[in-house]
Design a protein around this motif. Structure first.
Motif, PDB file in Angstrom:
ATOM      1  N   PHE A 188       0.927  -1.173   0.213  1.00  0.00           N
ATOM      2  CA  PHE A 188      -0.059  -0.031   0.034  1.00  0.00           C
ATOM      3  C   PHE A 188       1.016   1.347  -0.154  1.00  0.00           C
ATOM      4  O   PHE A 188       1.929   1.269   0.670  1.00  0.00           O
ATOM      5  CB  PHE A 188      -0.950   0.087   1.113  1.00  0.00           C
ATOM      6  CG  PHE A 188      -1.535   1.333   1.504  1.00  0.00           C
ATOM      7  CD1 PHE A 188      -2.868   1.458   0.477  1.00  0.00           C
ATOM      8  CD2 PHE A 188      -1.367   2.220   2.383  1.00  0.00           C
ATOM      9  CE1 PHE A 188      -3.495   2.606   0.436  1.00  0.00           C
ATOM     10  CE2 PHE A 188      -2.136   3.541   2.240  1.00  0.00           C
ATOM     11  CZ  PHE A 188      -3.385   3.723   1.683  1.00  0.00           C
ATOM     12  N   GLN A 189       0.585   2.170  -0.623  1.00  0.00           N
ATOM     13  CA  GLN A 189       1.174   3.548  -0.838  1.00  0.00           C
ATOM     14  C   GLN A 189       0.406   4.621  -0.788  1.00  0.00           C
ATOM     15  O   GLN A 189      -0.606   4.778  -1.545  1.00  0.00           O
ATOM     16  CB  GLN A 189       2.304   3.357  -2.115  1.00  0.00           C
ATOM     17  CG  GLN A 189       3.045   4.619  -2.297  1.00  0.00           C
ATOM     18  CD  GLN A 189       3.889   4.535  -3.416  1.00  0.00           C
ATOM     19  OE1 GLN A 189       4.796   3.742  -3.490  1.00  0.00           O
ATOM     20  NE2 GLN A 189       3.657   5.452  -4.433  1.00  0.00           N
ATOM     21  N   TYR A 190       0.761   5.798  -0.074  1.00  0.00           N
ATOM     22  CA  TYR A 190       0.200   6.854  -0.280  1.00  0.00           C
ATOM     23  C   TYR A 190       1.145   8.047  -0.623  1.00  0.00           C
ATOM     24  O   TYR A 190       2.174   8.243  -0.251  1.00  0.00           O
ATOM     25  CB  TYR A 190      -0.365   7.312   1.357  1.00  0.00           C
ATOM     26  CG  TYR A 190      -0.771   8.796   1.668  1.00  0.00           C
ATOM     27  CD1 TYR A 190      -2.144   8.986   1.097  1.00  0.00           C
ATOM     28  CD2 TYR A 190      -0.025   9.692   2.291  1.00  0.00           C
ATOM     29  CE1 TYR A 190      -2.658  10.555   1.031  1.00  0.00           C
ATOM     30  CE2 TYR A 190      -0.553  11.143   2.548  1.00  0.00           C
ATOM     31  CZ  TYR A 190      -1.757  11.392   1.967  1.00  0.00           C
ATOM     32  OH  TYR A 190      -2.371  12.547   1.913  1.00  0.00           O
ATOM     33  N   ASP A 191       0.680   8.905  -1.568  1.00  0.00           N
ATOM     34  CA  ASP A 191       1.299  10.055  -2.086  1.00  0.00           C
ATOM     35  C   ASP A 191       0.629  11.182  -1.745  1.00  0.00           C
ATOM     36  O   ASP A 191      -0.516  11.481  -2.437  1.00  0.00           O
ATOM     37  CB  ASP A 191       1.557  10.005  -3.582  1.00  0.00           C
ATOM     38  CG  ASP A 191       2.509   8.833  -4.020  1.00  0.00           C
ATOM     39  OD1 ASP A 191       3.504   8.984  -4.181  1.00  0.00           O
ATOM     40  OD2 ASP A 191       2.125   7.654  -4.118  1.00  0.00           O
ATOM     41  N   LYS A 192       1.491  12.004  -1.086  1.00  0.00           N
ATOM     42  CA  LYS A 192       0.920  13.304  -0.823  1.00  0.00           C
ATOM     43  C   LYS A 192       1.051  14.586  -1.874  1.00  0.00           C
ATOM     44  O   LYS A 192       2.273  14.613  -2.378  1.00  0.00           O
ATOM     45  CB  LYS A 192       1.591  14.270   0.668  1.00  0.00           C
ATOM     46  CG  LYS A 192       0.829  15.240   0.929  1.00  0.00           C
ATOM     47  CD  LYS A 192      -0.621  15.280   1.411  1.00  0.00           C
ATOM     48  CE  LYS A 192      -1.172  16.704   1.810  1.00  0.00           C
ATOM     49  NZ  LYS A 192      -2.411  16.698   2.431  1.00  0.00           N
ATOM     50  N   THR A 213      -2.890   0.601  -4.053  1.00  0.00           N
ATOM     51  CA  THR A 213      -2.894  -0.873  -3.535  1.00  0.00           C
ATOM     52  C   THR A 213      -2.548  -1.846  -4.525  1.00  0.00           C
ATOM     53  O   THR A 213      -2.968  -1.756  -5.721  1.00  0.00           O
ATOM     54  CB  THR A 213      -4.101  -1.389  -2.847  1.00  0.00           C
ATOM     55  OG1 THR A 213      -4.658  -0.468  -2.108  1.00  0.00           O
ATOM     56  CG2 THR A 213      -4.372  -2.711  -2.224  1.00  0.00           C
ATOM     57  N   SER A 214      -1.404  -2.680  -4.181  1.00  0.00           N
ATOM     58  CA  SER A 214      -0.962  -3.753  -5.215  1.00  0.00           C
ATOM     59  C   SER A 214      -0.869  -5.012  -4.548  1.00  0.00           C
ATOM     60  O   SER A 214      -0.602  -5.206  -3.432  1.00  0.00           O
ATOM     61  CB  SER A 214       0.565  -3.329  -5.487  1.00  0.00           C
ATOM     62  OG  SER A 214       0.418  -1.785  -5.869  1.00  0.00           O
ATOM     63  N   LEU A 215      -1.052  -6.103  -5.483  1.00  0.00           N
ATOM     64  CA  LEU A 215      -0.931  -7.638  -5.302  1.00  0.00           C
ATOM     65  C   LEU A 215      -0.078  -8.028  -6.466  1.00  0.00           C
ATOM     66  O   LEU A 215      -0.288  -7.768  -7.641  1.00  0.00           O
ATOM     67  CB  LEU A 215      -2.179  -8.150  -5.239  1.00  0.00           C
ATOM     68  CG  LEU A 215      -3.311  -7.783  -4.242  1.00  0.00           C
ATOM     69  CD1 LEU A 215      -4.577  -8.380  -4.412  1.00  0.00           C
ATOM     70  CD2 LEU A 215      -2.710  -8.231  -2.840  1.00  0.00           C
ATOM     71  N   GLY A 216       0.778  -9.073  -5.926  1.00  0.00           N
ATOM     72  CA  GLY A 216       1.674  -9.453  -6.926  1.00  0.00           C
ATOM     73  C   GLY A 216       2.461 -10.544  -6.463  1.00  0.00           C
ATOM     74  O   GLY A 216       2.059 -11.427  -5.482  1.00  0.00           O
ATOM     75  N   PHE A 217       3.301 -11.277  -7.491  1.00  0.00           N
ATOM     76  CA  PHE A 217       3.852 -12.530  -7.245  1.00  0.00           C
ATOM     77  C   PHE A 217       5.265 -12.576  -7.933  1.00  0.00           C
ATOM     78  O   PHE A 217       5.467 -11.893  -8.842  1.00  0.00           O
ATOM     79  CB  PHE A 217       3.171 -13.618  -7.700  1.00  0.00           C
ATOM     80  CG  PHE A 217       3.005 -13.980  -9.191  1.00  0.00           C
ATOM     81  CD1 PHE A 217       4.018 -14.602  -9.897  1.00  0.00           C
ATOM     82  CD2 PHE A 217       2.019 -13.143  -9.930  1.00  0.00           C
ATOM     83  CE1 PHE A 217       4.087 -14.814 -11.201  1.00  0.00           C
ATOM     84  CE2 PHE A 217       2.089 -13.263 -11.097  1.00  0.00           C
ATOM     85  CZ  PHE A 217       3.104 -14.126 -11.962  1.00  0.00           C
TER      86      PHE A 217
END
Length: 286
Positions: A188-192, A213-217
């Motif tokens: 998860f990432q938040y950019d101001k 929000t990211s999902l990966g492998f």
């Protein structure tokens, strides 16, 4: 005021500025192992000045003068009596010319943390400070051309005031090792946003706070070959714009000097803005 008399309001025109540039910067980093399972990292990316050069193109074929009054005025202003408004503007006011600009890429300072919580799960944290207040404005300069009378046509800079503030981003990531070959990833990432208020939110760059929000492998095929895949949902926070172009007829409202613009105020709202990002990567080691 004269433009309101001459220009047919149902007509249209547009412009394109295409430029290429280069710049130089450097990266520095340091990583310290707190233990066998955790480490902390510090990295710095310098600011860099990108020098752009290019050319402007104006598309004025669909710009028409008002019947009778507008065309008559244009024919009087043109030496050869031509009634085409696009031809007049392209010759006397908006010639295609060389362009130049300087863009400053902000410096970044990041601190990150990694910890193997157990044999299966890793935790990653990152905080990055961005010196985006270096971006005070975007300005494009135009070269000097000559009209059909041999007189110089000088266009002042086209400017977009930014007045950005410093910003940051914070992220959290987790790796889960299913086995020696396959790892699942989530983050998860938040950019101001660096935009200080709706008055500086330009319609061409409606930046706002962002959440991703990211999902990966990662799957290791063999010792030298692996594959990564990910899906990310990027959501922009709803925002408003009340941006005013203070330049009109080469006469700005403030003391910033001459400029090229048509004035006017843009009011708008940006909502339900998001992006779906799918990525696939193959890694090979030699």
């Amino acid at each position: 005021p004269l433009a309101n008399v001459i220009v047919d309001p149902s007509s249209r025109a547009s412009g394109l500025i295409e430029m290429y540039g280069y710049g130089f910067g450097y990266n520095l980093g340091y990583m310290y192992g707190l233990s066998d399972r955790s480490r902390i990292g510090l990295s710095f990316r310098s600011s860099s000045k990108i020098n752009f050069r290019g050319r402007s193109e104006w598309y004025l074929d669909d710009l028409k003068a008002r019947p009778v009054v507008g065309t008559s005025i244009v024919s009087l202003l043109n030496n050869d009596g031509n009634q085409d408004l696009g031809d007049f503007l392209g010759d006397y006011l908006l010639p295609e010319t060389t362009t130049k600009a300087v863009f400053n890429v902000p410096a970044r300072l990041s601190i990150s943390y990694f910890s193997a919580l157990n044999d299966k799960t890793d935790l990653m944290l990152d905080y990055t400070f961005i010196k985006s207040s270096i971006l005070d404005e975007l300005a494009v300069g135009f070269g000097i051309e000559e009209d059909s009378n041999g007189k110089r046509v000088i266009l002042a800079d086209a400017k977009i005031p930014l007045k950005w503030r410093d910003s940051y981003k914070a992220s959290l990531g987790i790796n889960h090792h299913i086995n020696d070959a396959t790892t699942l990833k989530a983050g998860f990432q938040y950019d101001k946003t660096p935009i200080p208020s709706k008055e500086f939110r330009h319609p061409a760059l409606p930046e706002s706070d962002r959440y991703m929000t990211s999902l990966g492998f990662n799957h290791r095929i063999n010792k030298n070959l692996s594959i990564d895949g990910a899906y990310s949902l990027l959501v922009f926070e709803d925002s408003k714009s009340e941006y005013r172009n203070k330049c009109r007829f080469n006469n700005p409202e403030d003391s910033s000097g001459s400029c090229t613009g048509i004035g006017g105020t843009f009011r708008g709202e940006f909502s339900d803005t998001y992006a779906n990002i799918i990525s696939l990567q193959i890694n090979s080691r030699y």
